[in-house]
Design an enzyme around this catalytic site. Structure first.
Site, PDB file in Angstrom:
ATOM      1  N   THR A 117      20.350  37.254  69.314  1.00  0.00           N
ATOM      2  CA  THR A 117      20.237  37.696  70.632  1.00  0.00           C
ATOM      3  C   THR A 117      20.764  39.043  70.836  1.00  0.00           C
ATOM      4  OG1 THR A 117      20.509  37.129  72.919  1.00  0.00           O
ATOM      5  CG2 THR A 117      21.917  36.369  71.546  1.00  0.00           C
ATOM      6  N   TYR A 141      26.669  32.532  75.809  1.00  0.00           N
ATOM      7  CA  TYR A 141      25.522  32.399  74.798  1.00  0.00           C
ATOM      8  C   TYR A 141      25.621  33.438  73.785  1.00  0.00           C
ATOM      9  CZ  TYR A 141      21.012  33.498  73.871  1.00  0.00           C
ATOM     10  OH  TYR A 141      19.702  33.534  73.075  1.00  0.00           O
TER      11      TYR A 141
END
Ligand code: UDP
Length: 327
Positions: A117, A141
């Site tokens: 990501t 995350y």
């Protein structure tokens, strides 16, 4: 047929990857614990239910299918939730990936494709981020995904398999057939929530912060169509199969859109106003994340042709107008 194990194959991106793999002549074996995925989304190959946090379960599935490659999508992927419960993210995303990598090594899987990501980059004083941008995640995350990137480099150095890492910007849209799409319960992502608000399925959308250092004060993101995104994964697999070295690719379009601009496009496409109210910033959100890289185009021949905001909103709307998944 060449088998590819797709972890998270019952999820949003994983199910689209299974469809793209099947179309390219592979047999996708979906592995999923159905915590956020849907059995109904597994339509393109066999299904193995299991949890990556259970080392024996994933090892047995890898042994049984002996795939030529693993595409690893299974993870938790919500910034806000990761700030509320970081342990959940380290446990699920990092320990789960460790078990999977160990199984891949134990059973000699030679190729690995990892779903990472742009959240691994964190906040920077420039808007465009390429693959060499220092990775300084500001949420759990992003930190959990960065840890897995580093784990892959360590394992590959020791055991000699090759890998590609794809750092996604914001994934949106749905397969043109309407067979599969984004279906989260609860939904937390901007485009589906804005569509729901504009079509009366939710009373309102909350805009998380108007005081960011961006042109209109709302966060800027780079949206990429899920069908384009999974095409890059198939191209990344073929790239590894051709004997090329491990590599890292951003997957974004290079164009940023603010939350307000997304809300406006949704209003335009639905023909309705999108009821929206201002709320506080969401913890862990970066001001702007836009891909500044042409590498996936240059190396993989990837071109995100479906990734215009109106197209992504229209495809998401078509899917949302259907009945979704029931199980
Ligand atoms: N966002 C928002 N309201 C919402 C959901 C998201 O304003 O109800 C914003 C969020 O702060 C971010 C952008 O929309 O700036 C995209 O968020 P999303 O959760 O869709 O993806 P993320 O960027 O977290 O991967």
């Amino acid at each position: 047929m060449t088998k590819v194990l797709v972890t998270g194959g019952a999820g949003y991106i994983g199910s689209h990857a299974c469809k793209a793999l099947a179309a390219a002549g592979y047999e996708p074996v979906a592995f999923d614990n159905l915590s956020t995925g849907w059995r109904d989304a597994v339509q393109f190959g066999p299904f193995e239910e299991g949890d990556l946090r259970d080392a024996e379960s994933i090892s047995e599935v890898v042994r049984k299918h002996s795939p030529a490659a693993i595409m690893h999508f299974a993870s938790l992927a919500e910034v806000g939730q990761s700030m509320e419960d970081p342990a959940l993210y380290w446990h699920t995303n990092v320990l789960g990936s460790l078990n999977l990598l160990q199984a891949a090594v134990d059973h000699g899987v030679p190729k690995f494709i990892f779903s990472s990501t742009c959240a691994t980059y964190g906040d920077h004083d420039r808007v465009l981020l390429d693959e060499n941008t220092p990775q300084r995640p500001i949420n759990a995350y992003g930190a959990s995904k960065l840890a897995v990137e580093q784990m892959l480099a360590n394992f590959s150095g020791r055991f000699g398999f090759s890998y590609t890492i794809f750092r996604y910007f914001n994934v949106a849209g749905a397969d043109a057939s309407g067979e599969i799409g984004e279906f989260h319960d609860p939904e937390t992502h901007l485009i589906p929530l804005a569509i729901d608000a504009a079509t009366g399925r939710r009373p309102t959308l909350t805009i998380f912060g108007r005081d960011y250092p961006t042109p209109d004060g709302t966060c800027v993101r780079d949206y990429v169509h899920v069908s384009d995104l999974v095409d890059a994964h198939v191209a990344g697999l073929e790239y590894l199969e051709a004997g090329n070295p491990s590599n890292v690719f951003n997957l974004g379009t290079g164009h940023g859109f603010s939350v307000q601009q997304v809300v406006d496009v949704v209003a335009n496409e639905t023909g309705n106003n999108t009821p929206a109210k201002d709320g506080p910033r969401r913890a862990g959100d970066c001001a702007a994340l836009v891909s500044g890289s042409a590498r996936a185009g240059e190396v993989l021949g990837w071109s995100p042709d479906r990734s215009t905001l109106p197209q992504m909103v229209r495809d998401a709307m078509r899917w949302h107008a259907g009945k979704g998944y029931s199980g």
